[in-house]
Scaffold this active site. Structure first.
Site, short mmCIF file in Angstrom:
data_model
loop_
_atom_site.label_atom_id
_atom_site.label_comp_id
_atom_site.label_asym_id
_atom_site.label_seq_id
_atom_site.Cartn_x
_atom_site.Cartn_y
_atom_site.Cartn_z
N ASP A 20 62.31 51.48 47.99
CA ASP A 20 62.82 51.92 46.68
C ASP A 20 61.73 52.51 45.79
O ASP A 20 61.95 52.73 44.60
CB ASP A 20 63.51 50.75 45.98
CG ASP A 20 62.58 49.56 45.76
OD1 ASP A 20 61.66 49.37 46.57
OD2 ASP A 20 62.78 48.83 44.78
N ARG A 35 69.61 39.80 47.80
CA ARG A 35 69.39 40.44 49.10
C ARG A 35 70.00 39.62 50.22
O ARG A 35 69.81 38.41 50.27
CB ARG A 35 67.89 40.63 49.37
CG ARG A 35 67.29 41.59 48.38
CD ARG A 35 65.85 41.89 48.63
NE ARG A 35 65.33 42.57 47.45
CZ ARG A 35 64.06 42.85 47.23
NH1 ARG A 35 63.17 42.54 48.12
NH2 ARG A 35 63.69 43.47 46.13
N SER A 49 64.66 46.96 48.84
CA SER A 49 63.23 47.27 48.73
C SER A 49 62.58 47.54 50.09
O SER A 49 63.05 48.38 50.84
CB SER A 49 62.53 46.14 47.99
OG SER A 49 61.22 46.52 47.69
N HIS A 50 61.55 46.76 50.42
CA HIS A 50 60.77 47.00 51.62
C HIS A 50 61.45 46.45 52.88
O HIS A 50 60.92 46.59 53.98
CB HIS A 50 59.41 46.33 51.46
CG HIS A 50 59.55 44.86 51.15
ND1 HIS A 50 59.97 44.41 49.93
CD2 HIS A 50 59.40 43.76 51.92
CE1 HIS A 50 60.05 43.09 49.95
NE2 HIS A 50 59.71 42.67 51.15
N THR A 71 55.24 35.06 40.42
CA THR A 71 55.48 36.19 41.29
C THR A 71 56.75 36.95 40.91
O THR A 71 57.80 36.35 40.77
CB THR A 71 55.60 35.69 42.74
OG1 THR A 71 54.49 34.83 42.98
CG2 THR A 71 55.57 36.83 43.72
N GLU A 104 50.34 43.33 41.64
CA GLU A 104 50.60 42.18 42.50
C GLU A 104 49.91 42.43 43.83
O GLU A 104 49.79 43.59 44.26
CB GLU A 104 52.10 42.02 42.75
CG GLU A 104 52.88 41.71 41.49
CD GLU A 104 54.30 41.28 41.82
OE1 GLU A 104 54.54 40.06 41.83
OE2 GLU A 104 55.15 42.14 42.08
N ASP A 120 58.78 51.43 44.63
CA ASP A 120 57.96 50.73 43.63
C ASP A 120 56.65 50.18 44.19
O ASP A 120 55.75 49.84 43.44
CB ASP A 120 58.76 49.65 42.89
CG ASP A 120 59.41 48.63 43.80
OD1 ASP A 120 59.31 48.78 45.04
OD2 ASP A 120 60.04 47.69 43.28
N SER A 168 51.10 42.09 46.51
CA SER A 168 52.12 42.54 47.45
C SER A 168 52.34 44.05 47.36
O SER A 168 53.48 44.51 47.49
CB SER A 168 53.42 41.80 47.19
OG SER A 168 53.81 41.96 45.84
N ASP A 205 57.32 52.21 49.43
CA ASP A 205 58.32 51.41 50.13
C ASP A 205 59.74 51.96 49.96
O ASP A 205 59.93 53.04 49.42
CB ASP A 205 58.24 49.94 49.69
CG ASP A 205 58.79 49.72 48.29
OD1 ASP A 205 58.75 50.67 47.48
OD2 ASP A 205 59.28 48.61 48.00
C1 VG1 Z 1 57.83 39.75 47.08
C2 VG1 Z 1 56.42 39.86 46.58
C3 VG1 Z 1 56.42 39.94 45.06
C4 VG1 Z 1 57.31 41.11 44.60
C5 VG1 Z 1 58.69 40.96 45.20
C6 VG1 Z 1 59.61 42.14 44.88
O1 VG1 Z 1 58.41 38.57 46.61
O2 VG1 Z 1 55.63 38.78 47.03
O3 VG1 Z 1 55.09 40.08 44.62
O4 VG1 Z 1 57.40 41.15 43.21
O5 VG1 Z 1 58.60 40.86 46.62
O6 VG1 Z 1 59.09 43.36 45.32
P1 VG1 Z 1 58.51 37.22 47.51
O7 VG1 Z 1 59.31 36.25 46.66
O8 VG1 Z 1 59.18 37.62 48.78
O9 VG1 Z 1 57.10 36.79 47.75
V1 VG1 Z 1 60.13 44.57 45.91
O10 VG1 Z 1 59.21 45.92 46.16
O11 VG1 Z 1 60.82 43.80 47.14
O12 VG1 Z 1 61.32 44.79 44.65
CO CO Z 2 60.28 47.72 46.38
#
Ligand code: VG1
Ligand code: CO
Length: 624
Positions: A361, A91, A178-179, A416, A435, A363, A437, A359
């Site tokens: 995508d 990303r 993603s988000h 994570t 999770e 998920d 999150s 979100d």
């Molecule tokens: C975050 C979340 C984690 C999740 C990841 C991908 O990661 O904390 O729980 O699996 O996003 O989700 P990080 O390293 O920023 O804490 V998604 O929906 O962005 O694919």
């Molecule tokens: Co996502």
């Protein structure tokens, strides 16, 4: 938690394609040896005859292979630094991805990392969340895939295919950050899902990263032979852009692109998991009101076919249902901050009974009842506790449950990121996981699944109310969660995020915490808290034995309270510090406390213990 390893009977989907029935396996218990779900490599869904013949040429751009009817060019390129994938894919700001060859290099490095038999003449799935730059990126990916000998690409119409839908189709590329927000000034990203549809493990992503940097080495060897071979190459097919607006097949010699309906197969899969009739009976009740906020992201494409056409919700129950390149200037993160509009609707006087959002995508998910927010940690626990009776897929029980490490002190099993769950699922050890999150899912696919979570909750509410007559008071989302707390106790939980901190300060803080943890010992006093242990979490995958370290510094106290610190691996700039705070409360008379109130002493300790303000200069978290 009580659910940690209650492994009872199991059943696994044999493969994604239309599920007539869910295969039932004999009783399997945790620790037994069993056959993993047969991996279906993404590139082997259907076989396409081998027609590529390698040829050599020193003309520039060099023609390096000649699949029937198309020319493949070799574009020279140099290594690009910083293309290391984080928690979930690569990303960056969209402007970074738009730099010359930035995306192309990574895609080529990926093909350079895979055994050719995994993709040559095979089928590759390409999806995305509809964000800005996906259109251009899709064409680049299609051409490089063709250039590397992929036989066929299945791509969602308009490039749309949610992360769960790509996982359901056994993997491929997902164009999404993603988000994170989208648009010319914001973020872009790409994820690669492998094998049975799970996010590529670090063994593969590390190899890709290595190859993004090792273009040089190839060129040094090449120097000795030819002026052209010294430059590393991107193999790209000389074909026109493909029209992704209509479903159908476009052929370029032996290579083809099939534009597919992004919804139908995924919907069919979910129909085999849930009792749609049961959910329909709830949604069609005049005394139950449902609303879904697609946040102008990918689930906009799924919401109407699923909730309106199949389950009978009214069309106006879907908000922000059209996917937009910039998510309507929104931040497609379904939480209390960014899905504020939905929160306001549910907390308004006479609001709906059930609200959900997903979100970018598709998920992640957020579940709300009337004037009630379900924390993701509670959500997965409640789904797990009710799965067997409310969801046909789990009618024989669940095989196992897992939470990512920061989600709860009970399991501490996985770090994570969803990539760590896939192996456990393939090995038949895991059915439901979550999770903190806002990610919840099951082994029907190998990604977390926002719409699945919404259907799971609707199933639970429908099941609990199925005998209620018109006029009788319905059991609400809040009732279900409170009943759960009364039975199992409540885990108060909060996460503080400090986004885009300066990396140096954030790294120093983590180093300081690591050192503090390593020097600490059981019995040390931190205010009124007594230390049980402190460490930097290391995870050993119980299936393949792979080890990942430095996954979060934990301080765990004698009453089960925890403070965890880690840096995010999904940001596109700077460093994001995450602090997770959790405290278990068995006393039901205290369950109605606000989490911020209940956790105040622990939050204060978390801030002073880390010297967060000194290291990052931040007075307040970015959200929550
Ligand atoms: C975050 C979340 C984690 C999740 C990841 C991908 O990661 O904390 O729980 O699996 O996003 O989700 P990080 O390293 O920023 O804490 V998604 O929906 O962005 O694919
Ligand atoms: Co996502």
């Amino acid at each position: 938690m009580a659910f940690s390893s209650s492994m009872i009977n199991s059943f696994i989907l044999s493969s994604f394609k239309p599920q007539q029935s869910i295969l039932s396996f004999p009783s399997i218990s945790y620790g037994d040896s069993f056959k993993p779900r047969k991996p279906l490599l993404p590139f082997r869904i259907r076989s396409v005859p081998t027609l590529i013949r390698a040829t050599s040429s020193s003309s520039f751009p060099a023609t390096i292979a000649e699949p029937e009817g198309i020319k493949i060019n070799s574009i020279p390129s140099k290594p690009i630094k910083g293309q290391k994938t984080g928690t979930s894919g690569l990303r960056k700001k969209v402007k970074v991805f738009m730099q010359e060859n930035y995306l192309a290099n990574w895609i080529q490095a990926l093909f350079n990392s895979l055994p050719p038999e995994d993709y040559k003449n095979g089928v590759l799935v390409l999806g995305g969340d509809g964000r800005y730059f996906n259109r251009e990126a899709a064409q680049i990916i299609i051409k490089i895939a063709a250039g590397n000998g992929v036989g066929k690409i299945l791509v969602g119409q308009e490039g749309i295919l949610s992360t769960p839908a790509v996982s359901a189709a056994n993997g491929g590329f997902i164009m999404s950050a993603s988000h994170n927000p989208g648009g010319p000034e914001y973020d872009w990203g790409i994820k690669f899902n492998y094998s049975s549809g799970q996010p590529a493990p670090e063994s593969i992503t590390d190899k890709i990263y290595g190859n993004t940097l090792s273009f040089n080495e190839i060129s040094i060897i090449g120097l000795r032979y030819s002026a052209f071979m010294q430059i590393s190459e991107i193999k790209i097919a000389d074909i026109p852009d493909v029209d992704l607006s209509k479903t159908g097949v476009t052929k370029f010699g032996s290579f083809s692109v099939e534009v597919i309906d992004p919804v139908s197969d995924y919907l069919e899969l979910l129909e085999s998991v849930f009792d749609f009739q049961l959910i329909r009976s709830l949604i069609s009740r005049p005394d139950f009101r449902f609303t879904f906020d697609a946040m102008h992201a990918v689930t906009g494409a799924y919401a109407k076919p699923m909730f309106v056409d199949k389950l009978g919700a009214s069309p106006d129950s879907i908000a922000n249902g059209i996917p937009l390149e910039d998510f309507g200037h929104g931040h497609p993160d379904p939480n209390l901050t960014y899905a504020k509009d939905l929160v306001n609707i549910l907390y308004a006087e006479n609001g709906p009974d059930f609200g959900a959002a997903s979100d970018g995508d598709g998920d992640r998910n957020m579940i709300l009842g009337r004037r009630f927010f379900v924390t993701p940690s509670d959500s997965v626990a409640v789904i797990a506790a009710n799965a067997r009776e409310a969801i046909p897929y789990f009618k024989d029980g669940v095989k196992g449950l897992a939470r990512s490490m920061p989600t709860s002190g009970a399991l501490d099993r996985v770090p994570t990121g969803w990539k760590f769950f896939g192996n456990l699922m393939d090995a038949g050890k895991l059915s439901v996981c979550g999770e903190e999150s806002f990610g919840t899912g099951s082994d029907h696919i190998r990604e977390k699944d926002g719409i699945w979570a919404v259907l799971a909750w609707l199933s639970i509410i429908a099941h609990r109310n199925k005998d209620k007559k018109a006029g009788e008071k319905l059991i609400s989302v809040a009732d279900v969660v409170k009943e759960h707390w009364a039975t199992y106790g409540r885990n108060f939980f909060s996460r503080y995020d400090y986004e885009e901190c300066e990396s140096e300060g954030a790294n120093k803080m983590v180093a300081y915490l690591r050192e503090t943890a390593s020097k600490s010992k059981t019995g040390d006093k931190y205010g009124s808290y007594v230390l049980q242990f402190a460490d930097d979490f290391t995870y050993t995958d119980p299936v393949d034995g792979s080890v990942v370290s430095k996954q979060g510094v934990r301080f765990v106290f004698s009453d089960g309270s925890r403070i965890i610190y880690r840096l995010s691996g999904t940001g596109s700039a700077g460093a994001t510090v995450r602090v997770y705070i959790e405290q278990f409360e068995p006393d039901a008379s205290k369950h109605d406390l606000d989490a911020q109130v209940a956790l105040k002493p622990l939050i204060d300790l978390a801030l002073s213990l880390s010297k967060l303000k000194d290291f990052t200069g931040r007075e307040k978290p970015t959200e929550y």
